[in-house]
Enzyme design. Structure first.
Site, mmCIF file in Angstrom:
data_model
loop_
_atom_site.group_PDB
_atom_site.id
_atom_site.type_symbol
_atom_site.label_atom_id
_atom_site.label_comp_id
_atom_site.label_asym_id
_atom_site.label_seq_id
_atom_site.Cartn_x
_atom_site.Cartn_y
_atom_site.Cartn_z
ATOM 1 N N ASP A 1 6.376 8.294 10.364
ATOM 2 C CA ASP A 1 6.872 9.206 9.343
ATOM 3 C C ASP A 1 6.082 10.510 9.266
ATOM 4 O OD1 ASP A 1 4.706 7.677 8.450
ATOM 5 O OD2 ASP A 1 5.223 7.974 6.360
ATOM 6 N N ARG B 1 -8.513 -6.778 7.724
ATOM 7 C CA ARG B 1 -9.144 -5.591 8.272
ATOM 8 C C ARG B 1 -10.644 -5.664 7.987
ATOM 9 N NH1 ARG B 1 -4.666 -2.922 9.666
ATOM 10 N NH2 ARG B 1 -3.075 -2.276 8.157
ATOM 11 N N LYS C 1 -0.501 12.627 2.855
ATOM 12 C CA LYS C 1 -1.221 12.917 4.086
ATOM 13 C C LYS C 1 -0.245 13.578 5.057
ATOM 14 C CE LYS C 1 -1.103 8.122 5.848
ATOM 15 N NZ LYS C 1 -0.779 7.184 4.762
ATOM 16 N N ARG D 1 7.907 -2.808 2.433
ATOM 17 C CA ARG D 1 8.093 -2.982 3.871
ATOM 18 C C ARG D 1 8.505 -4.389 4.177
ATOM 19 N NH1 ARG D 1 3.454 0.715 6.654
ATOM 20 N NH2 ARG D 1 4.011 2.392 5.262
ATOM 21 N N GLU E 1 -8.288 9.292 4.980
ATOM 22 C CA GLU E 1 -8.545 7.866 5.157
ATOM 23 C C GLU E 1 -8.919 7.596 6.611
ATOM 24 O OE1 GLU E 1 -5.926 5.191 2.605
ATOM 25 O OE2 GLU E 1 -4.495 6.622 3.422
ATOM 26 N N GLU E 2 -9.615 6.479 6.803
ATOM 27 C CA GLU E 2 -10.015 6.107 8.165
ATOM 28 C C GLU E 2 -8.820 5.775 9.048
ATOM 29 O OE1 GLU E 2 -9.245 2.805 9.067
ATOM 30 O OE2 GLU E 2 -8.470 2.614 7.019
ATOM 31 N N SER E 3 -7.673 5.530 8.419
ATOM 32 C CA SER E 3 -6.493 5.073 9.152
ATOM 33 C C SER E 3 -5.689 6.253 9.696
ATOM 34 C CB SER E 3 -5.629 4.222 8.232
ATOM 35 O OG SER E 3 -5.324 4.948 7.046
ATOM 36 N N THR F 1 0.833 -1.203 0.000
ATOM 37 C CA THR F 1 0.000 0.000 0.000
ATOM 38 C C THR F 1 0.870 1.257 0.000
ATOM 39 O OG1 THR F 1 -1.498 -1.247 1.446
ATOM 40 C CG2 THR F 1 -1.986 1.072 1.151
ATOM 41 N N SER G 1 6.571 3.595 8.415
ATOM 42 C CA SER G 1 5.447 4.334 8.982
ATOM 43 C C SER G 1 5.090 3.928 10.414
ATOM 44 C CB SER G 1 4.254 4.183 8.054
ATOM 45 O OG SER G 1 3.249 5.074 8.440
ATOM 46 N N HIS G 2 3.901 3.346 10.591
ATOM 47 C CA HIS G 2 3.410 3.040 11.936
ATOM 48 C C HIS G 2 3.920 1.698 12.455
ATOM 49 C CE1 HIS G 2 0.886 1.403 8.838
ATOM 50 N NE2 HIS G 2 0.498 0.463 9.690
ATOM 51 N N LYS H 1 9.948 4.166 0.609
ATOM 52 C CA LYS H 1 8.877 4.699 -0.237
ATOM 53 C C LYS H 1 9.517 5.620 -1.269
ATOM 54 C CE LYS H 1 6.278 6.542 3.300
ATOM 55 N NZ LYS H 1 5.033 7.079 3.880
ATOM 56 N N ASP I 1 2.410 9.589 13.593
ATOM 57 C CA ASP I 1 3.022 8.262 13.455
ATOM 58 C C ASP I 1 4.512 8.350 13.096
ATOM 59 O OD1 ASP I 1 2.706 9.148 10.841
ATOM 60 O OD2 ASP I 1 2.448 7.131 10.038
ATOM 61 N N ASP J 1 2.878 11.286 8.805
ATOM 62 C CA ASP J 1 1.766 11.576 7.900
ATOM 63 C C ASP J 1 0.399 11.252 8.497
ATOM 64 O OD1 ASP J 1 2.107 8.866 7.743
ATOM 65 O OD2 ASP J 1 2.397 8.768 5.570
ATOM 66 N N ARG J 2 0.381 10.634 9.685
ATOM 67 C CA ARG J 2 -0.916 10.329 10.309
ATOM 68 C C ARG J 2 -1.182 11.238 11.497
ATOM 69 N NH1 ARG J 2 -2.054 3.905 10.423
ATOM 70 N NH2 ARG J 2 -1.291 3.450 8.327
HETATM 71 C C1 VG1 Z 1 -2.549 1.207 5.851
HETATM 72 C C2 VG1 Z 1 -3.821 2.030 5.916
HETATM 73 C C3 VG1 Z 1 -3.916 2.932 4.687
HETATM 74 C C4 VG1 Z 1 -2.657 3.801 4.593
HETATM 75 C C5 VG1 Z 1 -1.429 2.913 4.594
HETATM 76 C C6 VG1 Z 1 -0.144 3.704 4.602
HETATM 77 O O1 VG1 Z 1 -2.590 0.358 4.726
HETATM 78 O O2 VG1 Z 1 -4.948 1.214 6.012
HETATM 79 O O3 VG1 Z 1 -5.071 3.715 4.783
HETATM 80 O O4 VG1 Z 1 -2.670 4.584 3.429
HETATM 81 O O5 VG1 Z 1 -1.427 2.070 5.742
HETATM 82 O O6 VG1 Z 1 -0.098 4.582 5.666
HETATM 83 P P1 VG1 Z 1 -3.003 -1.195 4.805
HETATM 84 O O7 VG1 Z 1 -2.821 -1.719 3.425
HETATM 85 O O8 VG1 Z 1 -2.136 -1.830 5.847
HETATM 86 O O9 VG1 Z 1 -4.439 -1.211 5.262
HETATM 87 V V1 VG1 Z 1 1.383 4.993 6.313
HETATM 88 O O10 VG1 Z 1 1.077 6.090 7.487
HETATM 89 O O11 VG1 Z 1 1.978 3.538 6.552
HETATM 90 O O12 VG1 Z 1 2.380 5.628 5.068
HETATM 91 CO CO CO Z 2 2.755 6.980 8.012
#
Ligand code: VG1
Ligand code: CO
Length: 550
Positions: A286, A503, A383, A27, A370-372, A23, A118-119, A131, A284, A288-289
């Site tokens: 990086d 999910r 983001k 990773r 996004e919901e995340s 996504t 990221s997270h 990325k 988070d 962006d959240r």
């Molecule tokens: C997750 C989230 C998605 C977000 C992605 C990257 O992806 O659900 O909404 O864009 O992480 O965010 P997934 O495929 O695990 O559901 V980040 O902050 O990792 O750059």
């Molecule tokens: Co992130």
């Protein structure tokens, strides 16, 4: 400083077959990235995918996690061997994702490499990630990530120069053969951008007033330096308003994931019986959240997106109105209601920021999310965690109401979308595949079926056609929509590194004031049971409850 005597060598390798970006970039565990030639092979694949790499400018930085510094040294040596013209690097190897995006467009760079998972947790036993963002500042589109993957599967050599490590902590310029390296302050340009978007004067008087306090939890990740500078130094929030502000290679041992489960310290503070801050937020790995909280109150990311859109006129940069909005398919429909009332378009995209890029670039939307826990706008093509925090602070400074009141008024006006996401982590791939196969097989049978008080109206596997370049993205999540607008969505995560993560997203819309007071899990109870039943989660995975609920 000029580093002259460099020798380029070509290293022969056996192609790696598993470098498929998910996504948001590639990773893997740190251990996998440390395996011989693994990381250089992926960087070479990115380089080979860029026909105009020679003499170009690239932005480089990461979230400070374990392996960040080593990775940067490798990229510098490979970039010089591949004849990159210039690398603009964040001091100490630090750059948040939104700051990188901003620098790419500011310097008209060919793109940027962001080293982050990221997270996901960090440290020697945690995860690492890479990325690539393109010249519009946005995440590489699917077409490019597929090309990078194709190249990596056949890659037989990479190029690298043999120089000593460059000192990363000092600002300055280096000349590496023909390549320039400029080490810059990671915060400065980003902070200037924020000052252009928001009313810093108003936010500052709010933050300095005696009857307001806030806490920003940087989770020992990349936003620490940004938050210290912008919130405390520039806007005058009392020292200590930013907690866990120093980026650490293992994020202090936690998951740098700003949600109720992982930002424990902040959550405890905000749910204190007495003296809780008026505003709480976290970001988070990086940067962006974002998670937004009020005194004894949590704002769901989907509601936050809707509230930002509804209040955009209060922000200098969006004062003249917003063009349109977008949300990822599993994100609640709260923002749709706002768009409807405003008479603007609302686009529904697959999960992942890259799907917003074309809409942002072509000026079809101004705000999306996004919901995340991810929200952003046309200010950068990513983001942006701190942007959302400043947006909220700007709203609070204008409206002079509590976070909770603002949310409750929003519900009163637009209705409430109860929303939850249940994650089942580390499921064996085979079980996850079987579960989805079964779901897909049964999709056709679902319409008109009744589950408790809900009747299915449609059931499909979400396909997206990009309105700008008309590219098609299939299999983006199973959607089940009920007669009252309630939705259940199933998809597999594309950011995990161990097993599969299922999910399950559940949403229910209510409009009557007396329906707003329920606890979320209770309000969604029957839909949660229906989701477990339809997918036979227990049967396929053996799990009786989710690993994480957000
Ligand atoms: C997750 C989230 C998605 C977000 C992605 C990257 O992806 O659900 O909404 O864009 O992480 O965010 P997934 O495929 O695990 O559901 V980040 O902050 O990792 O750059
Ligand atoms: Co992130």
């Amino acid at each position: 400083m000029i580093i002259k005597t460099i020798r380029t060598s070509t290293v022969k390798i056996t192609p790696f077959k598993d470098q498929k970006p998910g996504t948001s970039g590639l990773r893997k565990t740190v251990k996998q990235f440390q395996a011989l030639d693994y990381f250089p092979a992926f960087i070479q694949s990115i380089f080979n995918s860029l026909p105009t790499l020679r003499n170009s400018t690239l932005i480089l930085g990461g979230d400070g996690r374990y392996f960040n510094r080593e990775a940067i040294q490798i990229i510098l040596r490979m970039a010089s061997a591949n004849r990159v013209g210039k690398i603009i690097l964040g001091q100490s190897g630090i750059l948040s994702t939104p700051a990188t995006s901003n620098l790419i467009t500011l310097h008209k760079a060919l793109g940027g490499i962001i080293l982050s998972a990221s997270h996901n947790a960090g440290g020697p036993l945690g995860d690492f990630g890479v990325k690539f963002n393109t010249s519009n500042g946005g995440p590489a589109p699917e077409k490019l990530t597929e090309e990078i993957f194709r190249i990596s599967s056949n890659l037989r050599e990479y190029k690298i120069t043999n120089i000593h490590p460059i000192p990363l902590d000092k600002l300055g310029e280096y000349q590496l053969g023909d390549m320039e390296i400029e080490i810059i302050d990671p915060v400065k340009d980003y902070a200037e951008l924020m000052a252009k978007i928001f009313n810093f004067e108003k936010i500052s008087s709010l933050l300095k007033s005696d009857n307001f306090s806030m806490c920003f939890d940087a989770m020992h990740a990349v936003t620490g330096p940004y938050a210290h500078t912008i919130l405390e130094e520039q806007l005058g929030a009392p020292k200590g308003s930013v907690i866990r502000g120093q980026p650490l290679p293992n994020f202090g041992g936690g998951h740098p994931d700003p949600n109720l489960a992982h930002a424990k310290q902040l959550v405890e503070m905000m749910y204190r019986e007495e003296n809780a801050p008026n505003f709480g937020a976290a970001s988070d790995g990086d940067g962006d959240r974002n998670m937004i909280m009020g005194d004894y109150f949590f704002v769901t990311p989907s509601d936050s997106l809707a509230i930002l859109a509804a209040n955009a006129h209060l922000i200098p940069a969006y004062r003249d109105g917003i063009k349109g909005v977008a949300r990822s398919m599993p994100t609640s429909e709260a923002v749709d209601k706002v768009a409807e009332k405003m008479g603007i378009n609302c686009f529904e995209t697959p999960t992942g920021w890259k799907f917003f890029s074309n809409l942002l670039d072509s000026n079809k939307i101004s705000i999306c999310g996004e919901e995340s826990f991810g929200t952003g706008s046309n200010h950068v093509n990513e983001k942006d965690g701190l942007w959302a925090v400043l947006f909220w602070l700007n709203i609070l400074a204008e409206r002079k109401e509590s976070v909770e009141n603002i949310v409750r008024q929003h519900w009163a006006e637009y209705g409430r979308n109860y929303y939850t996401r249940h994650d089942y982590e580390q499921i064996p791939f085979k079980s996850a595949e079987a579960l989805f196969e079964n779901l897909r097989e049964n999709l056709k049978l679902l319409p008109h079926k009744q589950f408790k008080e809900h009747t299915v109206v449609t059931a499909d596997d979400f396909t997206y056609e990009d309105p700008i370049d008309k590219s098609i993205s299939e299999n983006q999540g199973i959607r089940i929509i009920f007669d009252d607008g309630s939705r259940i969505i199933f998809r597999l995560s594309g950011t995990g590194t161990e097993g599969a993560t299922l999910r399950v997203y559940i949403e229910k819309y209510v409009t009557e004031l007396d329906q707003f007071e329920m606890e979320t899990q209770e309000a969604l109870e029957t839909l949660i049971q229906t989701a477990e039943f339809i997918a036979d989660i227990k049967g396929y995975t053996g799990r009786t409850k989710p690993t994480v609920i957000t």
